[in-house]
Design a protein around this motif. Structure first.
Motif, PDB file in Angstrom:
ATOM      1  N   ARG A  42       3.524 -25.848  18.644  1.00  0.00           N
ATOM      2  CA  ARG A  42       4.373 -26.962  19.082  1.00  0.00           C
ATOM      3  C   ARG A  42       4.786 -27.763  17.867  1.00  0.00           C
ATOM      4  N   LEU A  43       5.948 -28.352  17.961  1.00  0.00           N
ATOM      5  CA  LEU A  43       6.415 -29.278  16.945  1.00  0.00           C
ATOM      6  C   LEU A  43       5.745 -30.609  17.245  1.00  0.00           C
ATOM      7  N   ALA A  44       4.871 -31.070  16.314  1.00  0.00           N
ATOM      8  CA  ALA A  44       4.083 -32.281  16.556  1.00  0.00           C
ATOM      9  C   ALA A  44       4.674 -33.502  15.876  1.00  0.00           C
ATOM     10  N   GLY A  45       5.625 -33.298  15.007  1.00  0.00           N
ATOM     11  CA  GLY A  45       6.250 -34.399  14.281  1.00  0.00           C
ATOM     12  C   GLY A  45       7.190 -33.834  13.241  1.00  0.00           C
ATOM     13  N   PRO A  46       7.824 -34.700  12.469  1.00  0.00           N
ATOM     14  CA  PRO A  46       8.731 -34.201  11.437  1.00  0.00           C
ATOM     15  C   PRO A  46       7.985 -33.271  10.478  1.00  0.00           C
ATOM     16  N   GLU A  47       8.460 -32.043  10.387  1.00  0.00           N
ATOM     17  CA  GLU A  47       7.874 -31.038   9.494  1.00  0.00           C
ATOM     18  C   GLU A  47       6.400 -30.775   9.774  1.00  0.00           C
TER      19      GLU A  47
END
Length: 154
Positions: A79-84
């Protein structure tokens, strides 16, 4: 400050390198050449555009084999948890652990680019070699005559 919506992607890629995470001791970071980013039912896929790019994925070290993983094929829910910041979903979340398949030696048992085709099998019947070599025909004037000569098979 903005937050990322809940999301999930089934990510597949070749591991380029592995390193310890800079701030979380129990994580390692796998740098992947992403080859697929599939949707997961019921969750938006925020990493669909990562195919063909390099991506750093933080993974719980306890869920990885030890040692160099360069060349391994990674497939797992992330999952994308935050920027980068891309995280592999931990096994404790109910998600299956990431699958890591070791690389095979080039040309040994498979053809380059086709992991399902054994090297000793032709891709198409027209490429098959005869079971016995045909050999060279006899020189002109030395063909057998009568019943000893070659017969066409119809």
């Amino acid at each position: 400050m903005s937050s990322v919506i809940e999301n999930q992607t089934l990510l597949t890629g070749r591991v380029r390198s592995r390193e310890p995470h800079v701030s979380t001791e129990r994580w390692d970071v796998l740098h992947l050449d992403v080859s697929a980013a599939a949707d997961v039912a019921g969750a938006p896929n925020l990493l669909g555009e990562s195919v063909g790019h390099d991506l750093a994925v933080a993974v719980n070290r306890d869920e990885l084999p030890e040692g160099d993983l360069s060349g391994y094929q990674f497939t797992g829910p992330v999952r994308l948890a935050g920027p980068e910041t891309v995280l592999a979903l931990p096994a404790g979340s109910g998600a299956p652990p990431p699958e890591l398949v070791p690389p095979t030696p080039t040309g040994e048992g498979t053809r380059a680019g086709d992991s399902n085709q054994p090297a000793d099998e032709p891709a198409h019947p027209r490429d098959a070699k005869p079971s016995e070599p045909a050999g060279d025909p006899p020189p002109a004037g030395q063909w057998p005559t009568g019943d000893a000569g070659p017969r066409p098979v119809l």
